[in-house]
Structures are given as structure tokens and as C-alpha cells.
Write a protein that holds these residues in place. Structure first.
Motif, PDB file in Angstrom:
ATOM      1  N   ALA A   1       0.886  -1.171   0.000  1.00  0.00           N
ATOM      2  CA  ALA A   1       0.000   0.000   0.000  1.00  0.00           C
ATOM      3  C   ALA A   1       0.920   1.215   0.000  1.00  0.00           C
ATOM      4  O   ALA A   1       1.715   1.393   0.924  1.00  0.00           O
ATOM      5  CB  ALA A   1      -0.894  -0.003   1.229  1.00  0.00           C
ATOM      6  N   LYS A   2       0.838   2.026  -1.038  1.00  0.00           N
ATOM      7  CA  LYS A   2       1.850   3.072  -1.278  1.00  0.00           C
ATOM      8  C   LYS A   2       1.685   4.326  -0.440  1.00  0.00           C
ATOM      9  O   LYS A   2       0.568   4.805  -0.217  1.00  0.00           O
ATOM     10  CB  LYS A   2       1.796   3.529  -2.742  1.00  0.00           C
ATOM     11  N   TYR A   3       2.833   4.855  -0.062  1.00  0.00           N
ATOM     12  CA  TYR A   3       2.947   6.234   0.466  1.00  0.00           C
ATOM     13  C   TYR A   3       3.213   7.141  -0.726  1.00  0.00           C
ATOM     14  O   TYR A   3       4.176   6.927  -1.456  1.00  0.00           O
ATOM     15  CB  TYR A   3       4.092   6.253   1.481  1.00  0.00           C
ATOM     16  N   TRP A   4       2.357   8.117  -0.942  1.00  0.00           N
ATOM     17  CA  TRP A   4       2.606   9.113  -1.997  1.00  0.00           C
ATOM     18  C   TRP A   4       1.909  10.390  -1.559  1.00  0.00           C
ATOM     19  O   TRP A   4       0.685  10.447  -1.514  1.00  0.00           O
ATOM     20  CB  TRP A   4       2.078   8.622  -3.362  1.00  0.00           C
ATOM     21  N   GLY A   5       2.661  11.388  -1.148  1.00  0.00           N
ATOM     22  CA  GLY A   5       2.088  12.639  -0.662  1.00  0.00           C
ATOM     23  C   GLY A   5       2.454  12.876   0.796  1.00  0.00           C
ATOM     24  O   GLY A   5       2.579  11.933   1.577  1.00  0.00           O
ATOM     25  N   LYS A   6       2.661  14.159   1.128  1.00  0.00           N
ATOM     26  CA  LYS A   6       3.094  14.522   2.484  1.00  0.00           C
ATOM     27  C   LYS A   6       2.083  15.468   3.123  1.00  0.00           C
ATOM     28  O   LYS A   6       1.393  16.204   2.425  1.00  0.00           O
ATOM     29  CB  LYS A   6       4.451  15.249   2.405  1.00  0.00           C
ATOM     30  N   ARG A   7       2.087  15.464   4.455  1.00  0.00           N
ATOM     31  CA  ARG A   7       1.328  16.486   5.177  1.00  0.00           C
ATOM     32  C   ARG A   7       2.006  17.833   4.945  1.00  0.00           C
ATOM     33  O   ARG A   7       3.239  17.893   4.810  1.00  0.00           O
ATOM     34  CB  ARG A   7       1.355  16.200   6.684  1.00  0.00           C
ATOM     35  N   ASP A   8       1.210  18.898   4.961  1.00  0.00           N
ATOM     36  CA  ASP A   8       1.785  20.242   4.858  1.00  0.00           C
ATOM     37  C   ASP A   8       2.690  20.497   6.054  1.00  0.00           C
ATOM     38  O   ASP A   8       2.443  19.968   7.136  1.00  0.00           O
ATOM     39  CB  ASP A   8       0.668  21.302   4.859  1.00  0.00           C
ATOM     40  N   GLY A   9       3.694  21.314   5.857  1.00  0.00           N
ATOM     41  CA  GLY A   9       4.540  21.739   6.977  1.00  0.00           C
ATOM     42  C   GLY A   9       5.798  20.897   7.112  1.00  0.00           C
ATOM     43  O   GLY A   9       6.094  20.039   6.281  1.00  0.00           O
ATOM     44  N   ALA A  10       6.508  21.141   8.214  1.00  0.00           N
ATOM     45  CA  ALA A  10       7.818  20.516   8.411  1.00  0.00           C
ATOM     46  C   ALA A  10       7.690  19.089   8.928  1.00  0.00           C
ATOM     47  O   ALA A  10       6.630  18.678   9.400  1.00  0.00           O
ATOM     48  CB  ALA A  10       8.601  21.345   9.431  1.00  0.00           C
ATOM     49  N   GLY A  11       8.753  18.329   8.837  1.00  0.00           N
ATOM     50  CA  GLY A  11       8.828  17.045   9.529  1.00  0.00           C
ATOM     51  C   GLY A  11       8.709  15.808   8.664  1.00  0.00           C
ATOM     52  O   GLY A  11       8.861  14.698   9.154  1.00  0.00           O
ATOM     53  N   ASN A  12       8.414  15.973   7.366  1.00  0.00           N
ATOM     54  CA  ASN A  12       8.294  14.841   6.437  1.00  0.00           C
ATOM     55  C   ASN A  12       7.312  13.762   6.927  1.00  0.00           C
ATOM     56  O   ASN A  12       7.673  12.584   7.060  1.00  0.00           O
ATOM     57  CB  ASN A  12       9.668  14.207   6.153  1.00  0.00           C
ATOM     58  N   TYR A  13       6.088  14.195   7.188  1.00  0.00           N
ATOM     59  CA  TYR A  13       5.041  13.242   7.581  1.00  0.00           C
ATOM     60  C   TYR A  13       4.238  12.804   6.363  1.00  0.00           C
ATOM     61  O   TYR A  13       3.763  13.657   5.599  1.00  0.00           O
ATOM     62  CB  TYR A  13       4.067  13.892   8.572  1.00  0.00           C
ATOM     63  N   PRO A  14       4.035  11.491   6.175  1.00  0.00           N
ATOM     64  CA  PRO A  14       3.232  11.038   5.045  1.00  0.00           C
ATOM     65  C   PRO A  14       1.770  11.482   5.187  1.00  0.00           C
ATOM     66  O   PRO A  14       1.246  11.559   6.303  1.00  0.00           O
ATOM     67  CB  PRO A  14       3.302   9.510   5.122  1.00  0.00           C
ATOM     68  N   ALA A  15       1.136  11.718   4.038  1.00  0.00           N
ATOM     69  CA  ALA A  15      -0.288  12.101   4.050  1.00  0.00           C
ATOM     70  C   ALA A  15      -1.191  10.880   4.095  1.00  0.00           C
ATOM     71  O   ALA A  15      -2.384  11.007   4.346  1.00  0.00           O
ATOM     72  CB  ALA A  15      -0.601  12.938   2.814  1.00  0.00           C
ATOM     73  N   VAL A  16      -0.622   9.697   3.811  1.00  0.00           N
ATOM     74  CA  VAL A  16      -1.436   8.469   3.797  1.00  0.00           C
ATOM     75  C   VAL A  16      -0.675   7.352   4.517  1.00  0.00           C
ATOM     76  O   VAL A  16       0.552   7.373   4.572  1.00  0.00           O
ATOM     77  CB  VAL A  16      -1.758   8.010   2.348  1.00  0.00           C
ATOM     78  N   PRO A  17      -1.404   6.372   5.044  1.00  0.00           N
ATOM     79  CA  PRO A  17      -0.711   5.225   5.652  1.00  0.00           C
ATOM     80  C   PRO A  17      -0.159   4.313   4.558  1.00  0.00           C
ATOM     81  O   PRO A  17      -0.705   4.258   3.462  1.00  0.00           O
ATOM     82  CB  PRO A  17      -1.827   4.516   6.425  1.00  0.00           C
ATOM     83  N   SER A  18       0.909   3.590   4.878  1.00  0.00           N
ATOM     84  CA  SER A  18       1.489   2.667   3.897  1.00  0.00           C
ATOM     85  C   SER A  18       1.850   1.363   4.591  1.00  0.00           C
ATOM     86  O   SER A  18       2.022   1.321   5.817  1.00  0.00           O
ATOM     87  CB  SER A  18       2.726   3.296   3.241  1.00  0.00           C
ATOM     88  N   LEU A  19       1.941   0.313   3.805  1.00  0.00           N
ATOM     89  CA  LEU A  19       2.262  -1.009   4.362  1.00  0.00           C
ATOM     90  C   LEU A  19       3.221  -1.694   3.405  1.00  0.00           C
ATOM     91  O   LEU A  19       2.966  -1.716   2.193  1.00  0.00           O
ATOM     92  CB  LEU A  19       0.968  -1.816   4.506  1.00  0.00           C
ATOM     93  N   SER A  20       4.307  -2.222   3.933  1.00  0.00           N
ATOM     94  CA  SER A  20       5.379  -2.709   3.058  1.00  0.00           C
ATOM     95  C   SER A  20       5.848  -4.099   3.433  1.00  0.00           C
ATOM     96  O   SER A  20       5.569  -4.602   4.524  1.00  0.00           O
ATOM     97  CB  SER A  20       6.580  -1.764   3.167  1.00  0.00           C
ATOM     98  N   VAL A  21       6.591  -4.678   2.510  1.00  0.00           N
ATOM     99  CA  VAL A  21       7.312  -5.907   2.805  1.00  0.00           C
ATOM    100  C   VAL A  21       8.803  -5.614   2.618  1.00  0.00           C
ATOM    101  O   VAL A  21       9.211  -5.043   1.605  1.00  0.00           O
ATOM    102  CB  VAL A  21       6.815  -7.084   1.919  1.00  0.00           C
ATOM    103  N   THR A  22       9.586  -5.960   3.624  1.00  0.00           N
ATOM    104  CA  THR A  22      11.041  -5.799   3.549  1.00  0.00           C
ATOM    105  C   THR A  22      11.607  -6.986   2.769  1.00  0.00           C
ATOM    106  O   THR A  22      11.132  -8.115   2.916  1.00  0.00           O
ATOM    107  CB  THR A  22      11.621  -5.747   4.980  1.00  0.00           C
ATOM    108  N   LEU A  23      12.589  -6.710   1.919  1.00  0.00           N
ATOM    109  CA  LEU A  23      13.093  -7.757   1.023  1.00  0.00           C
ATOM    110  C   LEU A  23      14.437  -8.313   1.458  1.00  0.00           C
ATOM    111  O   LEU A  23      15.353  -7.557   1.785  1.00  0.00           O
ATOM    112  CB  LEU A  23      13.236  -7.206  -0.392  1.00  0.00           C
ATOM    113  N   ASP A  24      14.528  -9.616   1.405  1.00  0.00           N
ATOM    114  CA  ASP A  24      15.801 -10.280   1.626  1.00  0.00           C
ATOM    115  C   ASP A  24      16.575 -10.228   0.299  1.00  0.00           C
ATOM    116  O   ASP A  24      16.001  -9.937  -0.738  1.00  0.00           O
ATOM    117  CB  ASP A  24      15.503 -11.736   1.996  1.00  0.00           C
ATOM    118  N   GLY A  25      17.848 -10.517   0.333  1.00  0.00           N
ATOM    119  CA  GLY A  25      18.585 -10.703  -0.917  1.00  0.00           C
ATOM    120  C   GLY A  25      19.002  -9.414  -1.601  1.00  0.00           C
ATOM    121  O   GLY A  25      19.615  -9.450  -2.664  1.00  0.00           O
TER     122      GLY A  25
END
Ligand code: DP6
Length: 333
Positions: free
Chosen positions: A17-41
Motif C-alpha cells: 500500500a503506497k505512500y505518496w504525498g506529504k502532510r503540509d509543513g515541516a517534519g516529512n510526515y506522510p499524508a497516507v498510511p502505507s504497508l510494506s514488505v522488507t526484502l531479503d537478498g
């Protein structure tokens, strides 16, 4: 001074589930929740040393000595560590990826996670993974998720924060929670044309679909999270592909385009494979590569078909991977 050095290895992660877009203002906060899989190899190895002889930070990434904006971005992360540890000493950093850098293969995720972990360890700070994740997020939000192995979630940031609120990724499930292979179809070996930060800022400023993306991404992540916890691979795959297509459609609507011909060919091939009864789903980040989610037993059938696509330069077969590792280094004798 004591010899303060550490070496960290972190893996990239792929957002389902992708993160694309930030909250306004400082701090680099995502505007949407995201869910990832970490990759081996696939991995970034970063060795960081506080060195009193240096008057400036020195970063070598691959064979390149960094200058300008990339250097400032890395130094800013280390500045936060220096502030917390009461240090002013400059650092020497050597970092290398065993996969293409800055091409949409999530090198910033593993890179900033490894840097955060190496810096915190070298500075002798007893930080929790959450604190390390928050530090990595401020540099690059996707990196917050690479501080954890398996499947990880990063919530959307608070609205109207002045940048001081901590926001870390959280582990959702271990690497074995959902058996899958991720086949990375590399469609180009160079750097990507638009860095993800720039692409997302342009999307926020001018995509006519951005508002709709914000609400869609929330629904998509919630459904994907549920499907993951209930072990439904097909639903996870369908929702992951839908998230990527919606993100790219939103970006494309204002001229931010990451696809090349092979990206579209791969998406077409996935549809054909699904029509033939295989459970294969694609996801694409800020670059032209297609990462294919497939059940482990079907991977040997699928990978040769992906490799045969015109424009697919090579494939990397990976599985869900573990958390980063770090070691303090001893002073050379
Ligand atoms: C498409 O984490 O690179 O890979 O926070 O500006 O550094 P910054 O962005 P970054 O964006 C990643 C975008 C993505 C989707 C994702 O990983 O969730």
C-alpha cells in the motif's frame, strides 16, 4: 576520543500500500498510511565513523563522493544524532548497495535505515527501533519501514504538527506471515528521471486526482492490512497492484511519469498470466521496474516468462526479509 564507528546492513522494502504525498509543513510526515514488505537478498551496507580529523562530513556512496543536496540530506540526519548525543564531530561514511541506486528500487529506504542505525550505534545512543525509525522517516519516509523486517506499516502523520511529533513505522507481521516471492523485473539500469520526493511534491501541487488518492489510499491500506492478517494472498496482491496503479495514475495526471515500455509490457504479461490461472500481481515505485508478487510454488513458472519480456534487463528473485543488523566496530590496531 574513543573510536566511535558502526556498520549497519539494511534491506529495501517495497510498499504494497503506497505512500505518496506529504502532510503540509515541516517534519516529512506522510499524508497516507502505507504497508510494506522488507526484502531479503538486496541490501545496503553503511559504515559510519566519527572522525575528529574531519572538518566536514564525508560520504561515499558506491564509488561516488557526494556533494550538494544529497550530501546535505545525509548530514541533516547525522545532525539529529549529533544533537542527541552532544557531539559536534564530523563523520566519514562509506555506503554501498548491492542493487541499482536511485532507480526506483528503494535504495533510499535501505540507505537511510542503514545510515540511521549506524549513526545512532556509533554515537552510543541506546535508542529503540521506534526512535531509529522516526529518525529515518524524517530523512525519507519509506526508510522508516526498513527499520523492521517482514511486513511493516507507517501511519499517516498528524495534521498541523510543527514537526516535533514522533512517528515511527510499526511491525505488522514477520517475514514468514505470508509465503511469497517478490520477483524484481529490472527494466533500466540508470537513475530514475524524477526523484520520489520531487514527484510527490508535483503531484500534491497539481494532480487533479490528488484529493481522491488521499481517501482511496486510506481505504486500500486498511483492506490490505486485513487481507494480510487473514492470510489471503490473492487479495493482498490485487490490492497492492491497485494501490500502485492508483498512485501512478494520480502522478501521471500532472505529467509525473515513471513507466517505460517494458513497465507496460510487464503489466500486460501479468494480466495474461492471471488469465492463465496464476496468482501474480505487480507493484511499481518511483521508477520503471515492476516488482511481481507470486506464490513460492508458482515462481519457477513465472520468472522465465518475466525474463522473456522485451525490455526486462534482468530479474532478481527475493523473499520477505528480516530487520537490519548493526555492529560496533573496534578501533583498528
Ligand atoms: C513510491 O520515501 O522516497 O516508493 O519521504 O520524500 O524521501 P521521501 O519519499 P520516499 O517515497 C517513496 C515512494 C514510493 C512508495 C513507498 O515506498 O511507499
Amino acid at each position: 576520543m574513543t573510536f566511535n564507528a558502526a556498520s549497519a546492513v539494511a534491506h529495501p522494502n517495497i510498499a504494497l500500500a503506497k505512500y505518496w504525498g506529504k502532510r503540509d509543513g515541516a517534519g516529512n510526515y506522510p499524508a497516507v498510511p502505507s504497508l510494506s514488505v522488507t526484502l531479503d537478498g538486496m541490501a545496503t551496507r553503511t559504515t559510519l565513523r566519527f572522525d575528529e580529523r574531519l572538518s566536514e562530513d564525508r560520504f561515499i556512496l558506491g564509488n561516488e563522493l557526494l556533494i550538494g543536496r544529497p550530501l546535505e540530506r545525509l548530514s541533516r540526519l547525522v545532525d539529529e544524532v549529533r544533537l542527541a548525543a552532544g557531539l559536534t564531530t564530523r563523520v566519514s561514511v562509506v555506503s554501498a548497495n548491492d542493487f541499482p541506486t536511485a532507480s526506483g528500487l528503494a535504495s533510499s529506504a535501505s540507505g537511510f535505515a542503514a545510515l540511521a542505525l549506524a549513526a545512532v550505534t556509533a554515537a552510543d545512543l541506546a535508542w529503540t527501533p521506534e526512535q531509529v525509525s522516526n529518525l529515518a522517516r524524517r530523512a525519507s519516509a519509506s526508510a522508516a519501514r526498513s527499520v523492521f523486517g517482514g511486513f511493516a506499516r507507517l501511519a499517516a502523520g498528524p495534521i498541523g504538527s510543527d514537526g516535533s511529533v514522533a512517528l515511527a513505522a510499526e511491525p505488522v507481521a514477520g517475514p514468514d506471515a505470508m509465503p511469497m516471492k517478490v520477483v524484481v523485473c529490472v527494466t533500466h539500469e540508470g537513475s530514475k528521471s524524477v526523484a520520489s520526493t520531487d514527484g510527490m511534491l508535483r503531484t500534491m501541487a497539481s494532480s487533479p486526482y490528488y484529493e481522491r488518492w488521499l481517501s482511496y489510499a486510506v481505504e486500500n491500506e486498511a483492506a490490505l492490512h486485513k487481507a494480510l492478517l487473514s492470510g489471503n494472498f490473492q487479495e493482498v496482491g490485487e490490492l497492492a497492484e491497485a494501490s500502485a496503479l492508483a498512485m501512478h495514475a494520480t502522478a501521471l495526471a500532472c505529467g509525473v511519469s515513471y513507466f517505460n515500455g517494458a513497465t507496460l509490457e510487464a503489466l500486460k504479461q501479468l494480466r495474461l498470466l492471471r488469465d492463465a490461472g496464476l496468482a501474480v500481481y505487480g507493484t511499481i515505485d518511483a521508477g520503471p521496474h515492476v516488482k511481481v508478487l507470486v506464490r513460492p510454488d508458482q515462481e519457477p513458472i513465472v520468472t522465465p516468462k518475466l525474463r522473456a519480456i522485451a525490455g526486462v534487463v534482468r530479474t532478481i528473485v527475493t523473499t520477505p526479509g528480516g530487520a537490519p543488523s548493526v555492529e560496533r566496530l573496534k578501533k583498528p590496531s
